[in-house]
Design a protein around this motif. Sequence first.
Motif, PDB file in Angstrom:
ATOM      1  N   SER A   1     -14.147   6.121  27.347  1.00  0.00           N
ATOM      2  CA  SER A   1     -14.787   4.848  27.691  1.00  0.00           C
ATOM      3  C   SER A   1     -16.305   4.967  27.634  1.00  0.00           C
ATOM      4  CB  SER A   1     -14.350   4.399  29.084  1.00  0.00           C
ATOM      5  OG  SER A   1     -12.972   4.105  29.141  1.00  0.00           O
ATOM      6  N   LEU A   2     -16.842   6.103  28.084  1.00  0.00           N
ATOM      7  CA  LEU A   2     -18.294   6.296  28.046  1.00  0.00           C
ATOM      8  C   LEU A   2     -18.822   6.298  26.621  1.00  0.00           C
ATOM      9  CD1 LEU A   2     -18.983   9.050  30.755  1.00  0.00           C
ATOM     10  CD2 LEU A   2     -19.471   6.598  30.905  1.00  0.00           C
TER      11      LEU A   2
ATOM     12  N   MET B   1     -13.712  -0.564  30.890  1.00  0.00           N
ATOM     13  CA  MET B   1     -13.416   0.859  30.803  1.00  0.00           C
ATOM     14  C   MET B   1     -12.123   1.170  31.553  1.00  0.00           C
ATOM     15  SD  MET B   1     -17.320   2.071  31.700  1.00  0.00           S
ATOM     16  CE  MET B   1     -17.019   3.831  31.528  1.00  0.00           C
TER      17      MET B   1
ATOM     18  N   ILE C   1     -14.600  -1.521  35.080  1.00  0.00           N
ATOM     19  CA  ILE C   1     -13.698  -0.383  34.936  1.00  0.00           C
ATOM     20  C   ILE C   1     -12.446  -0.622  35.766  1.00  0.00           C
ATOM     21  CG2 ILE C   1     -14.847   0.909  36.789  1.00  0.00           C
ATOM     22  CD1 ILE C   1     -14.209   3.482  35.158  1.00  0.00           C
TER      23      ILE C   1
ATOM     24  N   VAL D   1     -20.248   5.512  37.127  1.00  0.00           N
ATOM     25  CA  VAL D   1     -20.906   4.584  36.196  1.00  0.00           C
ATOM     26  C   VAL D   1     -22.199   4.066  36.817  1.00  0.00           C
ATOM     27  CG1 VAL D   1     -20.657   2.452  34.868  1.00  0.00           C
ATOM     28  CG2 VAL D   1     -18.666   3.925  35.235  1.00  0.00           C
TER      29      VAL D   1
ATOM     30  N   LEU E   1     -18.912   2.794  25.515  1.00  0.00           N
ATOM     31  CA  LEU E   1     -19.996   2.088  26.196  1.00  0.00           C
ATOM     32  C   LEU E   1     -21.332   2.405  25.527  1.00  0.00           C
ATOM     33  CD1 LEU E   1     -20.978   0.350  28.611  1.00  0.00           C
ATOM     34  CD2 LEU E   1     -21.212   2.496  29.899  1.00  0.00           C
TER      35      LEU E   1
ATOM     36  N   LEU F   1     -16.579  -5.321  27.675  1.00  0.00           N
ATOM     37  CA  LEU F   1     -15.870  -4.050  27.674  1.00  0.00           C
ATOM     38  C   LEU F   1     -15.310  -3.813  29.070  1.00  0.00           C
ATOM     39  CD1 LEU F   1     -15.158  -1.243  26.374  1.00  0.00           C
ATOM     40  CD2 LEU F   1     -17.362  -0.432  27.273  1.00  0.00           C
TER      41      LEU F   1
ATOM     42  N   PHE G   1     -11.923   8.164  30.966  1.00  0.00           N
ATOM     43  CA  PHE G   1     -13.306   7.897  31.345  1.00  0.00           C
ATOM     44  C   PHE G   1     -14.292   8.337  30.272  1.00  0.00           C
ATOM     45  CE2 PHE G   1     -17.222   8.816  33.801  1.00  0.00           C
ATOM     46  CZ  PHE G   1     -17.404   7.567  34.372  1.00  0.00           C
TER      47      PHE G   1
ATOM     48  N   LEU H   1      -8.557  -1.151  25.343  1.00  0.00           N
ATOM     49  CA  LEU H   1      -9.399   0.019  25.150  1.00  0.00           C
ATOM     50  C   LEU H   1      -8.943   0.828  23.941  1.00  0.00           C
ATOM     51  CD1 LEU H   1     -11.676   1.854  26.646  1.00  0.00           C
ATOM     52  CD2 LEU H   1      -9.704   3.307  27.127  1.00  0.00           C
TER      53      LEU H   1
END
Length: 441
Positions: A264-265, A256, A118, A43, A268, A254, A261, A332
């Motif tokens: 989550s991206l 993550m 995260i 990240v 984001l 947020l 992952f 999430l």
Amino acid sequence: MAWLPGLQFRQSWIPSLGPTVKSCLPRQRLVFLKTHKSGSSSVLNLLHRYGDQQGLRFALPAHYQFGYPKLFQASKVKGYHPQSSDTQKPFHILCHHMRFNLKEVLQVMPSDSFFFSIVRDPAALARSAFSYYKSASSAFRKAPSLAAFLSNPRAFYRPGARGNHYARNLLWFDFGLPFPPETKTMRVSPHLPRDPKSLQLHIVPSGASPGTLFRPITTAADSYKQPASLASSDFGPSSFIQWGLAWLDSVFDLVMVAEYFDESLVLLADALCWSLDDVVGFMHNAQAGSEQSILSTANKTVATGEDQQLTKQARAWNNLDWALYIHFNRSLWARIEQYGRSRLQRAVAELRARREALARRCLMGGEALDPKYITDVRLRPFQFGSAKVLGYVLQNGLNQKDQEECERLATPELQYKDKLDAKQFPPVVSLPLKTSKPLTP
């Protein structure tokens, strides 16, 4: 639950999770809490690249961390000068290792910044931390193996001993939360709970399909106050945990999850009004061997008895982290449900396709390599711990544009931080003093 008297919260910005709004403006005031051994270096690379290309100013440490493991202090930011209002604060991104301290962060960053972090399953985190921090933690150093440590952790662990914050509830520590007086009396089930309102999602978690590259390894302002010690408070363990999680919910826009992952991206990018290209990148700071083999029982159908036992013991020992992980895992997936599962699946597939295309174009061998093959010191990751940290070698013959892009994608965090530091604080070149020319007779 009953709230603590006087407990105040940061007013979180709540993004729209409906269809993408094309008229939104990209968010450029960001606070990223870089947690340890949770995929956070990957990240960090995308934040470095975005800020670098957009000409944004980073709040940088004098070295590579903000006085960690001490709580963050604004005075540790290079070039920091106290400002009376948000509009006068000169920094856009705060993202390097720190132990979170909201009051001091808000001395540096505007209160309407986008706060995110995260987390990772503490069973997987324990495996990675034991390998990486064995020489730094007295508890880990004394133990012959992770299995031996987890079978009887109190034989090795002493609270407050040097480096032992790495050995228990590391996520809780990084988030700057206070610890209960008797952590050992608190019990959180080491199994994933059955939520009566389970979303029953079927999206393949990041890393579950073989051959997919570079995703973190999967495993099943005085008005804003940091939580104070609760030693004098009289509410129980469950309330203590729920209070801490509620406080985090009020601060972070947020959180993550390393096990998801890529999902989550996508969330984001949507929350920041960024493009997928802004969040595509390679995995950084991965350890050879041990990282690739980490699979928790949450995301695999078959596990050995030893794996299951270690997972159960690690979650029980890191009970605060496990409660924190369950909470942010649920939140999430609630966001994913709002975003739309089909929409997310399409976006994740596109993200992975772009990543793999970049890998083929940029990287020798198309993947991360053992550091012995990396001769360019600008791309060789810092080596620490018992396992080798992988890095990248760029293809030969790249044109200038591709060379620059691929270098940004492959540059490890320490070298990129040095690059940003030199950009924001260029060295002062002192010119020789002019001497007056002597008069000729």
